[in-house]
Scaffold this motif. Structure first.
Motif, PDB file in Angstrom:
ATOM      1  N   THR A   1       0.988  -1.123  -0.137  1.00 14.03           N
ATOM      2  CA  THR A   1       0.171   0.103  -0.047  1.00 14.03           C
ATOM      3  C   THR A   1       1.006   1.183   0.068  1.00 14.03           C
ATOM      4  N   VAL A   2       0.729   2.053  -0.885  1.00 13.17           N
ATOM      5  CA  VAL A   2       1.448   3.421  -1.065  1.00 13.17           C
ATOM      6  C   VAL A   2       1.206   4.338   0.417  1.00 13.17           C
ATOM      7  N   VAL A   3       2.123   4.700   0.842  1.00 10.56           N
ATOM      8  CA  VAL A   3       1.967   5.453   2.221  1.00 10.56           C
ATOM      9  C   VAL A   3       2.715   6.816   2.055  1.00 10.56           C
ATOM     10  N   GLU A   4       2.453   7.606   3.132  1.00 10.80           N
ATOM     11  CA  GLU A   4       2.832   9.016   2.671  1.00 10.80           C
ATOM     12  C   GLU A   4       4.365   9.184   2.365  1.00 10.80           C
ATOM     13  N   ASP A   5       5.290   8.456   2.975  1.00 11.50           N
ATOM     14  CA  ASP A   5       6.668   8.392   2.564  1.00 11.50           C
ATOM     15  C   ASP A   5       7.038   8.041   1.308  1.00 11.50           C
ATOM     16  N   ASP A   6       6.067   7.575   0.435  1.00  6.95           N
ATOM     17  CA  ASP A   6       6.525   7.148  -0.938  1.00  6.95           C
ATOM     18  C   ASP A   6       6.236   8.495  -1.886  1.00  6.95           C
ATOM     19  N   ILE A   7       5.366   9.469  -1.236  1.00  7.50           N
ATOM     20  CA  ILE A   7       4.938  10.422  -2.209  1.00  7.50           C
ATOM     21  C   ILE A   7       5.842  11.605  -2.294  1.00  7.50           C
TER      22      ILE A   7
END
Length: 129
Positions: A9-15
């Motif tokens: 799942t894409v999390v904030e740190d990936d953005i």
């Protein structure tokens, strides 16, 4: 060929600053799933004796992924010859079924002690096929 997969799942740190997954993160995920695939199926003796070095890597960004997206990462080795293998990674959005990334990389099989290229053994080849 055996396909290895996992869901993330894409999390904030990936953005990134554009509010989608940073391209560098995709490269990390490609490396992570390749390593996880290898470590899941290789025996301790194989892991202690051999390592892989990246020769080249191609990545095609097809569609953005956003915060909260569930992504399916799939990897497989399409070709094993001599001292090298060709590994593919596909990243797909589970909800939209859109392909996010296609990746293809050439890896060189190395002796862990000498760090010299070595022929891929039958036992190692069977991990992938």
């Amino acid at each position: 060929m055996k396909v290895f997969e996992k869901t993330i799942t894409v999390v904030e740190d990936d953005i990134d600053d554009l509010n989608h997954v940073n391209n560098v993160r995709y490269v990390q995920w490609v490396q992570d799933i390749a390593k996880e695939h290898w470590q899941t199926y290789a025996t301790k003796a194989i892991l202690d004796s051999y390592v892989w070095f990246l020769v080249n890597h191609y990545i095609e960004y097809k569609s953005p992924a956003l915060l909260g997206d569930q992504l399916l990462l799939k990897t497989y080795v399409s070709k094993v010859t001599g001292v090298s293998s060709i590994r593919h990674v596909e990243i797909t959005n589970l909800n939209t079924k859109k392909r996010i990334v296609n990746s293809k990389a050439k890896w060189c099989f190395m002796d862990a002690k000498t760090q010299c290229p070595t022929r891929i053994t039958t036992e190692v080849s069977e991990i992938f096929n």
